[in-house]
Design an enzyme around this catalytic site. Structure first.
Site, PDB file in Angstrom:
ATOM      1  CG  ASN A  10      69.385 116.608  31.148  1.00  0.00           C
ATOM      2  OD1 ASN A  10      70.257 117.123  30.459  1.00  0.00           O
ATOM      3  ND2 ASN A  10      68.467 115.806  30.641  1.00  0.00           N
ATOM      4  N   GLY A  38      68.794 113.545  33.976  1.00  0.00           N
ATOM      5  CA  GLY A  38      69.375 113.104  32.719  1.00  0.00           C
ATOM      6  C   GLY A  38      69.449 111.601  32.736  1.00  0.00           C
ATOM      7  CG  ASN A 179      59.702 102.240  26.302  1.00  0.00           C
ATOM      8  OD1 ASN A 179      59.553 102.087  25.089  1.00  0.00           O
ATOM      9  ND2 ASN A 179      59.722 103.442  26.863  1.00  0.00           N
ATOM     10  CB  ALA A 208      52.778  98.339  36.319  1.00  0.00           C
ATOM     11  N   GLY A 210      56.818  94.557  34.775  1.00  0.00           N
ATOM     12  CA  GLY A 210      58.166  94.048  34.956  1.00  0.00           C
ATOM     13  C   GLY A 210      59.010  94.193  33.710  1.00  0.00           C
ATOM     14  CG  ASP A 233      58.051 111.388  39.532  1.00  0.00           C
ATOM     15  OD1 ASP A 233      57.886 111.091  38.327  1.00  0.00           O
ATOM     16  OD2 ASP A 233      58.837 112.274  39.921  1.00  0.00           O
ATOM     17  N   GLY A 238      62.869 103.582  34.585  1.00  0.00           N
ATOM     18  CA  GLY A 238      63.631 102.779  33.634  1.00  0.00           C
ATOM     19  C   GLY A 238      65.125 102.927  33.832  1.00  0.00           C
ATOM     20  CG  ASP A 239      66.963 106.595  33.218  1.00  0.00           C
ATOM     21  OD1 ASP A 239      67.091 106.004  32.134  1.00  0.00           O
ATOM     22  OD2 ASP A 239      66.563 107.768  33.311  1.00  0.00           O
TER      23      ASP A 239
END
Length: 288
Positions: A10, A38, A179, A208, A210, A233, A238-239
Site C-alpha cells: 500500500n 500495507g 489481536n 501494551a 504484550g 503512533d 502488530g506487523d
C-alpha cells in the site's frame, strides 16, 4: 532459510488529527505525509530489518516503481512483486493525539494476485521456510495449501478480520496470529474457544500488555510482557511484531525468544510515526 510473504503493498497517506472526527465533523489535519505500507509490506520489511531473507509476493501499479525501490532499500527481495494495470493499493491513516489510529483501505492491485505467479514463487521455497499470510490479498488459501505440500511453516494474520477467509485457510496454518478483538470475533463466529481451534499454535497480541502464545497440541500457554513506552503512533506495531517473530523462528530462536524479541521491536515502533519506514532494525532493538 527464508521467508516468503504473500502480502499487500500500500501507499499510505497519514493525517495527524487532534481527535478522530465525529459524524458530520470536519477537522483540519495538523500534519500529512506519504509512506510505504500495507500489512504484507510492513511484515516483510520488519522481517528483513530483523535480518531474515525475505521474498515478497504481491502486485503494484506499474507507475509506482518507487514503491518497489523503497521495499528493496529495506532489504526485501521484490522478484515476485508483479506490475499490473490496476492502481497500487492505498490507505488513509488517521492518527490522534494519543497515537491511536483509524484506517481506510483501497485494495487496488492487492486483490489482483495471479494464481500461477503465486505458486511459481512458493515453488522456489525449501522445507522449513516460512510463508506469511494476511487478509489484504486474494489467494491466501491457494498459497497455504501449496506451502503445506512444500513443508513450510505457515504464519497467518487473521486481519483485517474476515471469518470466511479465516475458515478457508485455518487447516493449513501453523501459527494463527490475532489481536484480542479478532480472537473474540473468531471464537464467536465459530462457536468455539481458543483451545478448540484446529491450529497447532496461536498467538494473541495484547497491545501494551504484550502477547500470549498457546499450543493447542500440548496445552502449554505463556505470556510475554511488553516494555512500557509512550506511544506516538501504533500503526504497524502488530506487523512489526509478526515480522520479528517470523525472523526469529527463521533464525532458529524458540517461540518464546522470538516473541520477546518481537515485543521489544513493536514497543520501539510505537514511539515512531509511520509504517514501513518507521519499523526498527535489529540494531535499533538491541539499543532499545
Amino acid at each position: 532459510m527464508a521467508i516468503y510473504n504473500l502480502g499487500s503493498v500500500n501507499i499510505d497517506h497519514f493525517y495527524t488529527l487532534p481527535h478522530f472526527p465525529k459524524p458530520g465533523e470536519t477537522l483540519h489535519a495538523t500534519d500529512h505525509s506519504i509512506g510505504l505500507g500495507g500489512k504484507g509490506t510492513n511484515q516483510s520489511v520488519a522481517a528483513a530489518k530483523a535480518g531474515a531473507k525475505v521474498y515478497h509476493i504481491g502486485a503494484i501499479g506499474g507507475r509506482d516503481q518507487w514503491v518497489r525501490e523503497r521495499m528493496e532499500s529495506f532489504g526485501v527481495d521484490t522478484t515476485y512483486v508483479r506490475d499490473v494495470k490496476h492502481d497500487t493499493g492505498h490507505a488513509i491513516i488517521n492518527v490522534d493525539a494519543a497515537g491511536e489510529n483509524t484506517i481506510v483501505l483501497q485494495e487496488g492491485a492487492n486483490i489482483r494476485q495471479d494464481a500461477d505467479a503465486v505458486l511459481d514463487a512458493i515453488d522456489n521455497a525449501s522445507q522449513g521456510d516460512t510463508l506469511l499470510l494476511q487478509n489484504e490479498t486474494n489467494l491466501q488459501d491457494h498459497a497455504a495449501k501449496f506451502a503445506v505440500v512444500k513443508k513450510m511453516r505457515v504464519i497467518y494474520s487473521a486481519a483485517p478480520f474476515d471469518v470466511e477467509a479465516v475458515s478457508r485457510v485455518l487447516s493449513e496454518v501453523t501459527i494463527l496470529v490475532m489481536n484480542t478483538v479478532e480472537a473474540a470475533q473468531l471464537t464467536s463466529a465459530l462457536g468455539s474457544t481458543l483451545d478448540k481451534l484446529p491450529v497447532p499454535q496461536l498467538i494473541v497480541t495484547l497491545g501494551a500488555k504484550g502477547a500470549m502464545w498457546r499450543s493447542n497440541e500440548t496445552g502449554e500457554v505463556f505470556e510475554v510482557p511488553a516494555p512500557k513506552v509512550t506511544p506516538v503512533d501504533t500503526t504497524a506495531a502488530g506487523d512489526t511484531f509478526i515480522g520479528y517473530v517470523a525472523a526469529g523462528l527463521d533464525n532458529g530462536m524458540s517461540i518464546r525468544e522470538a516473541m520477546e524479541w518481537a515485543t521489544r521491536a513493536a514497543a520501539l515502533k510505537v514511539t515512531r510515526k509511520g509504517t514501513a519506514d518507521a519499523i526498527p532494525t535489529a540494531e535499533d532493538v538491541v539499543g532499545f
